[in-house]
Enzyme design. Sequence first.
Site, PDB file in Angstrom:
ATOM      1  N   SER A 144       0.854  -1.192   0.000  1.00 28.71           N
ATOM      2  CA  SER A 144       0.000   0.000   0.000  1.00 28.71           C
ATOM      3  C   SER A 144       0.888   1.240   0.000  1.00 28.71           C
ATOM      4  CB  SER A 144      -0.858   0.014   1.270  1.00 28.71           C
ATOM      5  OG  SER A 144      -1.452   1.280   1.452  1.00 28.71           O
ATOM      6  N   TYR A 157      -1.339  -1.284  10.317  1.00 30.76           N
ATOM      7  CA  TYR A 157      -1.528  -1.548   8.886  1.00 30.76           C
ATOM      8  C   TYR A 157      -0.316  -1.098   8.073  1.00 30.76           C
ATOM      9  CZ  TYR A 157      -3.866  -1.381   4.290  1.00 30.76           C
ATOM     10  OH  TYR A 157      -4.199  -1.553   2.976  1.00 30.76           O
ATOM     11  N   ILE A 190      -8.447   2.969  -3.086  1.00 32.74           N
ATOM     12  CA  ILE A 190      -9.220   2.154  -4.036  1.00 32.74           C
ATOM     13  C   ILE A 190     -10.610   1.906  -3.452  1.00 32.74           C
ATOM     14  CG2 ILE A 190      -9.239   0.001  -5.364  1.00 32.74           C
ATOM     15  CD1 ILE A 190      -6.738   1.758  -5.944  1.00 32.74           C
TER      16      ILE A 190
HETATM   17  P1  NAP Z   1     -11.611  -6.096   0.908  1.00 29.56           P
HETATM   18  O1  NAP Z   1     -12.606  -5.658  -0.101  1.00 29.56           O
HETATM   19  O2  NAP Z   1     -11.929  -5.963   2.346  1.00 29.56           O
HETATM   20  O3  NAP Z   1     -11.218  -7.636   0.589  1.00 29.56           O
HETATM   21  C1  NAP Z   1     -10.332  -8.311   1.440  1.00 29.56           C
HETATM   22  C2  NAP Z   1     -10.185  -9.737   0.970  1.00 29.56           C
HETATM   23  O4  NAP Z   1      -9.264 -10.404   1.850  1.00 29.56           O
HETATM   24  C3  NAP Z   1     -11.486 -10.531   1.014  1.00 29.56           C
HETATM   25  O5  NAP Z   1     -11.553 -11.397  -0.107  1.00 29.56           O
HETATM   26  C4  NAP Z   1     -11.361 -11.346   2.300  1.00 29.56           C
HETATM   27  O6  NAP Z   1     -12.098 -12.550   2.206  1.00 29.56           O
HETATM   28  C5  NAP Z   1      -9.861 -11.611   2.323  1.00 29.56           C
HETATM   29  N1  NAP Z   1      -9.350 -11.939   3.659  1.00 29.56           N
HETATM   30  C6  NAP Z   1      -9.340 -11.160   4.758  1.00 29.56           C
HETATM   31  N2  NAP Z   1      -8.822 -11.849   5.800  1.00 29.56           N
HETATM   32  C7  NAP Z   1      -8.485 -13.081   5.330  1.00 29.56           C
HETATM   33  C8  NAP Z   1      -7.910 -14.248   5.914  1.00 29.56           C
HETATM   34  N3  NAP Z   1      -7.552 -14.275   7.199  1.00 29.56           N
HETATM   35  N4  NAP Z   1      -7.734 -15.336   5.134  1.00 29.56           N
HETATM   36  C9  NAP Z   1      -8.089 -15.317   3.829  1.00 29.56           C
HETATM   37  N5  NAP Z   1      -8.623 -14.246   3.206  1.00 29.56           N
HETATM   38  C10 NAP Z   1      -8.828 -13.144   3.966  1.00 29.56           C
HETATM   39  O7  NAP Z   1     -10.225  -5.331   0.723  1.00 29.56           O
HETATM   40  P2  NAP Z   1      -9.522  -4.696  -0.586  1.00 29.56           P
HETATM   41  O8  NAP Z   1      -9.680  -3.241  -0.504  1.00 29.56           O
HETATM   42  O9  NAP Z   1      -9.918  -5.425  -1.812  1.00 29.56           O
HETATM   43  O10 NAP Z   1      -7.988  -5.009  -0.231  1.00 29.56           O
HETATM   44  C11 NAP Z   1      -7.229  -6.030  -0.864  1.00 29.56           C
HETATM   45  C12 NAP Z   1      -5.757  -5.782  -0.548  1.00 29.56           C
HETATM   46  O11 NAP Z   1      -5.374  -4.507  -1.066  1.00 29.56           O
HETATM   47  C13 NAP Z   1      -5.459  -5.739   0.950  1.00 29.56           C
HETATM   48  O12 NAP Z   1      -4.214  -6.322   1.215  1.00 29.56           O
HETATM   49  C14 NAP Z   1      -5.393  -4.256   1.238  1.00 29.56           C
HETATM   50  O13 NAP Z   1      -4.607  -3.967   2.366  1.00 29.56           O
HETATM   51  C15 NAP Z   1      -4.770  -3.751  -0.042  1.00 29.56           C
HETATM   52  N6  NAP Z   1      -4.987  -2.321  -0.296  1.00 29.56           N
HETATM   53  C16 NAP Z   1      -6.239  -1.815  -0.385  1.00 29.56           C
HETATM   54  C17 NAP Z   1      -6.399  -0.463  -0.619  1.00 29.56           C
HETATM   55  C18 NAP Z   1      -7.768   0.183  -0.734  1.00 29.56           C
HETATM   56  O14 NAP Z   1      -7.826   1.420  -0.785  1.00 29.56           O
HETATM   57  N7  NAP Z   1      -8.854  -0.582  -0.815  1.00 29.56           N
HETATM   58  C19 NAP Z   1      -5.284   0.366  -0.744  1.00 29.56           C
HETATM   59  C20 NAP Z   1      -4.012  -0.189  -0.655  1.00 29.56           C
HETATM   60  C21 NAP Z   1      -3.880  -1.550  -0.428  1.00 29.56           C
HETATM   61  P3  NAP Z   1     -12.792 -13.264   3.494  1.00 29.56           P
HETATM   62  O15 NAP Z   1     -13.262 -12.159   4.384  1.00 29.56           O
HETATM   63  O16 NAP Z   1     -13.885 -14.100   2.902  1.00 29.56           O
HETATM   64  O17 NAP Z   1     -11.740 -14.118   4.109  1.00 29.56           O
END
Ligand code: NAP
Length: 249
Positions: A144, A157, A190
């Site tokens: 991130s 985080y 995002i």
């Molecule tokens: P999200 O919509 O909350 O999705 C998170 C995903 O991770 C879900 O599929 C969830 O599935 C899975 N997950 C969470 N805990 C888990 C575990 N213990 N075991 C297996 N799967 C798990 O989040 P997102 O925004 O798409 O984020 C995806 C990645 O991008 C993350 O690493 C986040 O830190 C990174 N990121 C996001 C942003 C942003 O602005 N959104 C920015 C920078 C980086 P289940 O709950 O079904 O397990």
Amino acid sequence: MAGLLANKTCVVTGGSRGIGRAVVELFAREGGYVYYLSRSPAEDAEAMIAAAAQAGGAIEHKVCDVGEEAEVDAAIEHIIKARGGIDVLVNNAGITRDGLVFRMSLEDWEAVMKTNLTSAFLVSRATARNMIKRRSGSIINVSSVVGIMGNGGQTNYSASKAGLIGFTKSLAREVASRGVRVNALAPGFIDTSMTEKISDEMKEKLKVGIPLGRTGGPEDVASAALFLASDMAAYITGEVLKIDGGMGM
Ligand code: NAP
């Protein structure tokens, strides 16, 4: 089947929604055979699988908590047995437990480290041996911009995401001579379920700091992941690619 990932076996952690889901769907459209690991499947998992099959790829779900060693080892072993190997791994699963540091519980610190950082170690360890043996592979860790810039209220985080960058560069050095590439993505803001709790007022303030003037979509990150996964990035390893509309420059 043509496509940048034709006949490639891909594993994406946390592909049930958000960024991970967009990666799963794009990789399948590019001909990949894609497994996603999450604690529960996508809400419309059947429709997602059917659409992938129509596009010439394949999607399978495996229930797995990526912070749990035994679950990770079993899932990856199953996939390697079923497909003969893994070509692409995207360590994407992640959570937030935000709070100011003096109010943060040890539980919230450790939960974020386990899901965001330890998981990448566990899944990469289980997968890299196979990639090394086959002298090819691409690992992509979803970090991130806050792992680079920091962010008040997100010490746990941002530490986990900075840790992922160190992990990426060290692993890249370990496995480069065996034909395996390791890179990181550093998304900015995002629109996913992770960021939907942020108020509209706060989002408008955040946009001021984004030169491109908009927040990103999961597909913006997925296309960068496709590039790094594919042979188009054959000479790129140990890189951290920001996908943030210019926020972190
Ligand atoms: P999200 O919509 O909350 O999705 C998170 C995903 O991770 C879900 O599929 C969830 O599935 C899975 N997950 C969470 N805990 C888990 C575990 N213990 N075991 C297996 N799967 C798990 O989040 P997102 O925004 O798409 O984020 C995806 C990645 O991008 C993350 O690493 C986040 O830190 C990174 N990121 C996001 C942003 C942003 O602005 N959104 C920015 C920078 C980086 P289940 O709950 O079904 O397990």
